[in-house]
Motif scaffolding. Structure first.
Motif, PDB file in Angstrom:
ATOM      1  N   SER A 143      -7.083 -17.441   3.043  1.00  0.00           N
ATOM      2  CA  SER A 143      -5.716 -16.346   3.210  1.00  0.00           C
ATOM      3  C   SER A 143      -4.758 -15.560   2.176  1.00  0.00           C
ATOM      4  CB  SER A 143      -5.020 -16.320   4.594  1.00  0.00           C
ATOM      5  OG  SER A 143      -4.138 -17.284   3.919  1.00  0.00           O
ATOM      6  N   GLY A 144      -4.455 -15.294   2.041  1.00  0.00           N
ATOM      7  CA  GLY A 144      -3.223 -14.133   0.741  1.00  0.00           C
ATOM      8  C   GLY A 144      -2.696 -12.852   1.198  1.00  0.00           C
ATOM      9  N   GLN A 145      -2.476 -12.247   0.799  1.00  0.00           N
ATOM     10  CA  GLN A 145      -1.716 -10.621   0.665  1.00  0.00           C
ATOM     11  C   GLN A 145      -1.835 -10.152  -0.369  1.00  0.00           C
ATOM     12  OE1 GLN A 145       2.588 -10.332   0.044  1.00  0.00           O
ATOM     13  NE2 GLN A 145       2.708  -8.840   1.712  1.00  0.00           N
ATOM     14  N   VAL A 146      -2.897  -8.622  -0.579  1.00  0.00           N
ATOM     15  CA  VAL A 146      -2.823  -7.611  -1.383  1.00  0.00           C
ATOM     16  C   VAL A 146      -1.844  -6.984  -1.885  1.00  0.00           C
ATOM     17  CG1 VAL A 146      -4.124  -5.790  -1.759  1.00  0.00           C
ATOM     18  CG2 VAL A 146      -5.541  -7.685  -0.323  1.00  0.00           C
ATOM     19  N   ARG A 147      -1.131  -7.055  -3.042  1.00  0.00           N
ATOM     20  CA  ARG A 147       0.151  -6.091  -3.018  1.00  0.00           C
ATOM     21  C   ARG A 147      -0.263  -5.603  -4.997  1.00  0.00           C
ATOM     22  NH1 ARG A 147       1.679 -11.759  -2.493  1.00  0.00           N
ATOM     23  NH2 ARG A 147       2.829 -12.573  -5.122  1.00  0.00           N
ATOM     24  N   SER A 148       0.633  -4.177  -4.528  1.00  0.00           N
ATOM     25  CA  SER A 148       0.803  -3.400  -5.890  1.00  0.00           C
ATOM     26  C   SER A 148       1.788  -4.525  -6.636  1.00  0.00           C
ATOM     27  CB  SER A 148       1.384  -3.192  -5.867  1.00  0.00           C
ATOM     28  OG  SER A 148       0.890  -1.636  -7.191  1.00  0.00           O
ATOM     29  N   VAL A 149       1.446  -4.486  -8.203  1.00  0.00           N
ATOM     30  CA  VAL A 149       2.709  -5.192  -9.258  1.00  0.00           C
ATOM     31  C   VAL A 149       3.704  -5.226  -8.871  1.00  0.00           C
ATOM     32  CG1 VAL A 149       0.694  -6.330 -11.536  1.00  0.00           C
ATOM     33  CG2 VAL A 149       1.579  -3.465 -11.101  1.00  0.00           C
ATOM     34  N   ASP A 190       0.643  -5.217   6.545  1.00  0.00           N
ATOM     35  CA  ASP A 190       1.829  -5.863   5.342  1.00  0.00           C
ATOM     36  C   ASP A 190       0.577  -6.402   4.043  1.00  0.00           C
ATOM     37  OD1 ASP A 190       0.164  -7.926   6.884  1.00  0.00           O
ATOM     38  OD2 ASP A 190       1.436  -9.158   7.537  1.00  0.00           O
ATOM     39  N   GLY A 191      -0.282  -5.980   4.102  1.00  0.00           N
ATOM     40  CA  GLY A 191      -1.419  -6.440   3.457  1.00  0.00           C
ATOM     41  C   GLY A 191      -2.124  -7.611   3.490  1.00  0.00           C
ATOM     42  N   ARG A 192      -1.307  -8.258   4.575  1.00  0.00           N
ATOM     43  CA  ARG A 192      -2.000  -9.537   4.244  1.00  0.00           C
ATOM     44  C   ARG A 192      -3.653  -9.518   4.974  1.00  0.00           C
ATOM     45  NH1 ARG A 192       1.565 -13.721   3.251  1.00  0.00           N
ATOM     46  NH2 ARG A 192       3.866 -12.499   3.742  1.00  0.00           N
ATOM     47  N   TYR A 193      -4.473 -10.237   4.580  1.00  0.00           N
ATOM     48  CA  TYR A 193      -5.743 -10.884   4.645  1.00  0.00           C
ATOM     49  C   TYR A 193      -6.495 -12.306   4.958  1.00  0.00           C
ATOM     50  CZ  TYR A 193      -7.067 -13.648   0.462  1.00  0.00           C
ATOM     51  OH  TYR A 193      -6.827 -14.092  -0.460  1.00  0.00           O
ATOM     52  N   ARG A 194      -7.196 -12.459   5.881  1.00  0.00           N
ATOM     53  CA  ARG A 194      -7.720 -13.991   6.293  1.00  0.00           C
ATOM     54  C   ARG A 194      -8.645 -13.834   6.506  1.00  0.00           C
ATOM     55  NH1 ARG A 194      -3.395 -11.031   9.060  1.00  0.00           N
ATOM     56  NH2 ARG A 194      -3.776 -11.093  11.227  1.00  0.00           N
TER      57      ARG A 194
END
Ligand SMILES: [Fe+2]
Length: 303
Positions: A143-149, A190-194
């Motif tokens: 799991s985690g989140q995709v986000r921009s810098v 919210d950018g999250r993935y799992r």
């Protein structure tokens, strides 16, 4: 030691002149190329290729051996076996290209090699679903989140993941057309993935072909440290191609394809039984890892 005046030195000079004339003629043959970039690339390639041949005083027998090698690489390559990417990988050219074309950006996830095992059109997997699809191994929650810098979550990013099973093989290395250990997900609002997958295992790159012979001749091993591949695509951002490596793996310091970067080595926590983050009850061993995928906006021009 100086050559006697008027003999060897002029002969060597004449040889150099003859050799350079061949190179110059070939370089000039690209002068009329329509594309300036094509001309630049090809003329530089010829310059370096000829320079390499001169440097090692390449023999015709060695040249024939090289042609036989490339021919064998072509024969073994098909839509499920990519010997040329393997060759590029073991020569470090893939990682050099990553360094040149996907330079590290402050705060962004680092890139690494694409490798030869990506398959387009992997099955869509729902968030929280199982990418393993029958691939053998210890279940692993990722799991985690995709986000921009800049910290803004990236919704709807397309996340391709692929990995070898616990025996060290990708699905495409098995007979038949089974798809396992690969899938495509989309990050939430919210950018999250799992997702569930399997705990990555170290594996040898395919070494039953010409690249294997190259490694053997070099006294090098074919092993890669355990890893999980990601490719993340989102509008307005540079595509990220990377892996995460399992901390503690014995091959981290001798990856056959030179792909390891410290920032990509992460802790996979082993657990036994209990309740998993998705609320499921586990009765055997399982693992979990968390990794955020930080993308670089496309408009951030490279130096
Ligand atoms: Fe891999």
């Amino acid at each position: 030691m100086n050559a006697p005046q008027g003999t060897a030195a002029p002969e060597a000079e004449q040889r150099d002149v003859r050799e350079q004339a061949v190179t110059d003629e070939v370089i000039a043959s690209f002068d009329g190329a329509e594309s300036g970039r094509y001309r630049e690339v090809m003329q530089s390639l010829v310059r370096h290729l000829h320079g390499f041949a001169r440097d090692v005083r390449l023999t015709q027998a060695e040249w024939q051996r090289a042609i036989a090698f490339l021919t064998a690489a072509g024969h073994i390559t098909d839509d499920r076996r990519q010997e040329f990417i393997l060759l590029s990988d073991v020569l470090g050219l893939s990682m050099l290209t990553v360094a040149l074309d996907a330079p590290a950006a402050d705060g962004a996830t680092e890139s690494t090699v694409f490798g030869p095992f990506f398959v387009a059109d992997a099955p869509e997997i729902q968030l929280g679903g199982d990418v393993a699809q029958g691939a053998k191994g210890v279940p692993c929650w990722v799991s985690g989140q995709v986000r921009s810098v800049d910290g803004v979550p990236v919704a709807g990013a397309v996340i391709d993941v692929w990995e070898a099973d616990e025996d060290g093989f990708y699905d495409v290395q098995y007979e038949g057309k089974r798809t396992a250990g690969r899938g495509r997900l989309r990050s939430a609002t919210d950018g999250r993935y799992r997702f569930w997958s399997v705990l990555p295992s170290p594996y040898p790159i395919p070494y039953d072909g010409p690249v294997g012979e190259l490694l053997t001749a070099a006294g090098r091993g074919p092993m890669r440290p355990a890893h999980l591949h990601f490719m993340v695509t989102a509008p307005g951002h540079r595509t990220l191609v990377t892996h995460i490596f399992v901390a503690g793996d014995e091959y981290l310091d001798r990856d056959a394809v030179f792909g390891v970067k410290d920032s990509l080595v992460v802790e996979f926590t082993r657990r036994t039984g209990g309740t998993a983050p998705d609320g499921s009850e586990r009765d055997g061993g399982w693992a979990e890892v968390r990794f955020d995928l930080v993308l670089v906006p496309e408009h951030e021009d490279r130096e």
